[in-house]
Enzyme design. Structure first.
Site, PDB file in Angstrom:
ATOM      1  N   GLY A 131       0.893  -1.287   0.086  1.00 35.59           N
ATOM      2  CA  GLY A 131       0.101  -0.074   0.011  1.00 35.59           C
ATOM      3  C   GLY A 131       1.001   1.317  -0.032  1.00 35.59           C
ATOM      4  O   GLY A 131       1.171   1.776   1.133  1.00 35.59           O
ATOM      5  N   TYR A 132       1.058   1.696  -1.117  1.00 29.63           N
ATOM      6  CA  TYR A 132       1.926   2.913  -1.414  1.00 29.63           C
ATOM      7  C   TYR A 132       1.031   3.883  -2.048  1.00 29.63           C
ATOM      8  O   TYR A 132       0.682   5.032  -1.060  1.00 29.63           O
ATOM      9  CB  TYR A 132       2.991   2.708  -2.389  1.00 29.63           C
ATOM     10  CG  TYR A 132       4.283   2.516  -1.841  1.00 29.63           C
ATOM     11  CD1 TYR A 132       4.624   2.462  -0.503  1.00 29.63           C
ATOM     12  CD2 TYR A 132       5.351   1.632  -2.577  1.00 29.63           C
ATOM     13  CE1 TYR A 132       5.948   2.278  -0.199  1.00 29.63           C
ATOM     14  CE2 TYR A 132       6.516   1.451  -2.111  1.00 29.63           C
ATOM     15  CZ  TYR A 132       6.869   1.697  -0.879  1.00 29.63           C
ATOM     16  OH  TYR A 132       8.138   1.368  -0.322  1.00 29.63           O
ATOM     17  N   SER A 133       0.689   3.962  -3.268  1.00 30.09           N
ATOM     18  CA  SER A 133       0.104   5.241  -3.870  1.00 30.09           C
ATOM     19  C   SER A 133      -1.184   5.590  -3.334  1.00 30.09           C
ATOM     20  O   SER A 133      -2.253   4.581  -2.975  1.00 30.09           O
ATOM     21  CB  SER A 133      -0.084   4.873  -5.433  1.00 30.09           C
ATOM     22  OG  SER A 133       1.250   4.535  -6.002  1.00 30.09           O
ATOM     23  N   GLU A 248      12.766  -2.177  -4.886  1.00 28.70           N
ATOM     24  CA  GLU A 248      11.975  -2.254  -5.920  1.00 28.70           C
ATOM     25  C   GLU A 248      12.636  -1.651  -7.403  1.00 28.70           C
ATOM     26  O   GLU A 248      12.474  -2.361  -8.122  1.00 28.70           O
ATOM     27  CB  GLU A 248      10.729  -1.406  -5.677  1.00 28.70           C
ATOM     28  CG  GLU A 248       9.778  -1.489  -6.798  1.00 28.70           C
ATOM     29  CD  GLU A 248       8.354  -0.781  -6.291  1.00 28.70           C
ATOM     30  OE1 GLU A 248       7.507  -0.878  -6.909  1.00 28.70           O
ATOM     31  OE2 GLU A 248       8.495  -0.344  -5.094  1.00 28.70           O
TER      32      GLU A 248
END
Length: 393
Positions: A131-133, A248
């Site tokens: 859960g980044y963006s 990443e």
């Protein structure tokens, strides 16, 4: 620089090749690489492949042996990636967990977290998403607004994440939340491990331009996670995020895969004709192929340089060089593939020459995932070259 491999390293390469020859699906090496069309059958196929990787000791060779890996050296990891690019094996069901989440837990997690989560990442029993963006944040991770409120023995989470790969089938989410707004935006971010199978977590699949649906919107409405699922320290998630993003950006390096795609393009140009003449004999096509060969070799050398820096323990912002350069070369290569395909390049699926249309559209995401190309340029300018920020005199 010495690009030769030792006898021991070549023996490691032979071991990988022999395992692939014995375990890849029938016809895979020869080019018969179709995955099941049915989503459930495809999932079962990938579960079986992940099981084979785990049992063969190839699921996470870069992990420490105590957690189920091989303690592979960086050179062994490089050789492994070269062989993967050569045979283009089936997708790994636990790729996000193995390449991104696992190293973060191994580096920042408690012993209890490592014992609980790492084995099930490795064997594919539990799937992860990241859960980044967020919808209103873009690539500026430090501006995230998804809130986690401290309730003593747990955090209560409210907010939204977007472009979350595999969230619809993930068991766990490794996510970054806002726990303090009182200081600089890089402070007050906390990394949490959140159970996706709970009331208060809703996923909504997004149909992508390639007609696939692996991305998701994820809504957190009073979802909770216990305090023991904090990764690192409360309000100190930025350090975790930066380390994970460096993983990443290295994992998103396409230099080795670009060589395979270039070789496929050369073969296409040898077999495809225009006016009865093979494309490979056209002077303009030959010039472009030579240009791409040169650029791809430069990308590979940049990748090797990053590996060397990793071996010395000093790879940081330089990871953005490879990520940016590979993304731009890949974009140009795919555009050229579409151009060579002529009118048929607009066709979809098996009718498209060499899969040019779908591959070209799918490649757009490479310039976004792990930080957009513009973000990479900012990182290089500010952190590598020492240039002032744009708002400075």
């Amino acid at each position: 620089m010495n690009f030769d491999y030792t006898d021991e390293q070549e023996a490691f390469r032979r071991e990988i090749r022999e395992w692939y020859e014995e375990n890849l699906p029938d016809g895979w090496i020869e080019g018969d690489r179709d995955l099941p069309d049915d989503e459930d059958e495809r999932e079962q196929f990938l579960r079986e492949w992940q099981r084979k990787l785990h049992e063969g000791g190839w699921a996470a060779i870069h992990w420490p042996e105590e957690y189920g890996g091989r303690d592979a050296s960086l050179m062994q990891q490089l050789i492994y990636q070269q062989e993967k690019a050569r045979v283009n094996p089936p997708p790994e069901r636990s790729e996000i967990g193995v390449d991104l989440v696992g190293p973060a837990i191994e580096g920042f997690g408690t012993e209890e977290q490592k014992e609980r989560f790492l084995p099930k990442i490795l064997n594919g029993e539990e799937l992860w998403c990241i859960g980044y963006s967020e919808p209103d944040v873009g690539s500026d991770l430090a501006s995230l607004q998804c809130k986690a409120v401290d309730e003593g023995d747990q955090f209560r989470i409210n907010g939204q994440k977007i472009w979350t790969t595999h969230a619809h089938k993930a068991d766990w989410c490794y996510m970054f939340t806002r726990t303090d707004n009182s200081g600089p935006k890089h402070h007050g971010i906390t990394a949490l491990i959140v159970d996706m199978d709970q009331e208060g977590v809703t996923t909504e699949r997004i149909r992508q331009i390639t007609d696939e649906r692996e991305f998701n919107q994820v809504y957190f409405d009073d979802a909770t996670t216990p305090k023991e699922n904090v990764l690192n320290e409360v309000d100190e998630g930025w350090e975790v995020a930066m380390r994970q993003l460096s993983f990443e950006r290295i994992s998103l390096s396409q230099s080795l895969d670009l060589e395979r795609r270039f070789d496929e393009l050369v073969e296409f140009c040898k077999n495809e004709t225009r006016g009865g003449t093979p494309l490979v004999e056209d002077p303009h096509v030959r010039e472009k192929l030579a240009e791409f060969d040169t650029r791809i070799q430069a990308a590979k050398l940049t990748y090797f340089r990053n590996v060397s820096k990793q071996m010395n323990g000093d790879l940081g912002a330089e990871a953005s060089f490879g990520k940016l350069y590979d993304s731009e070369v890949a974009a140009d290569l795919h555009r050229f593939r579409v151009k060579l395909g002529g009118p048929k390049a607009a066709l979809w699926g098996d009718d498209s020459p060499n899969g040019a249309a779908k591959d070209s559209l799918a490649n757009i995401s490479i310039r976004i995932g792990g930080g957009t190309s513009d973000i990479q340029r900012n990182i290089i300018g500010e952190r590598v070259l020492g240039l002032p920020k744009g708002d400075q005199e």
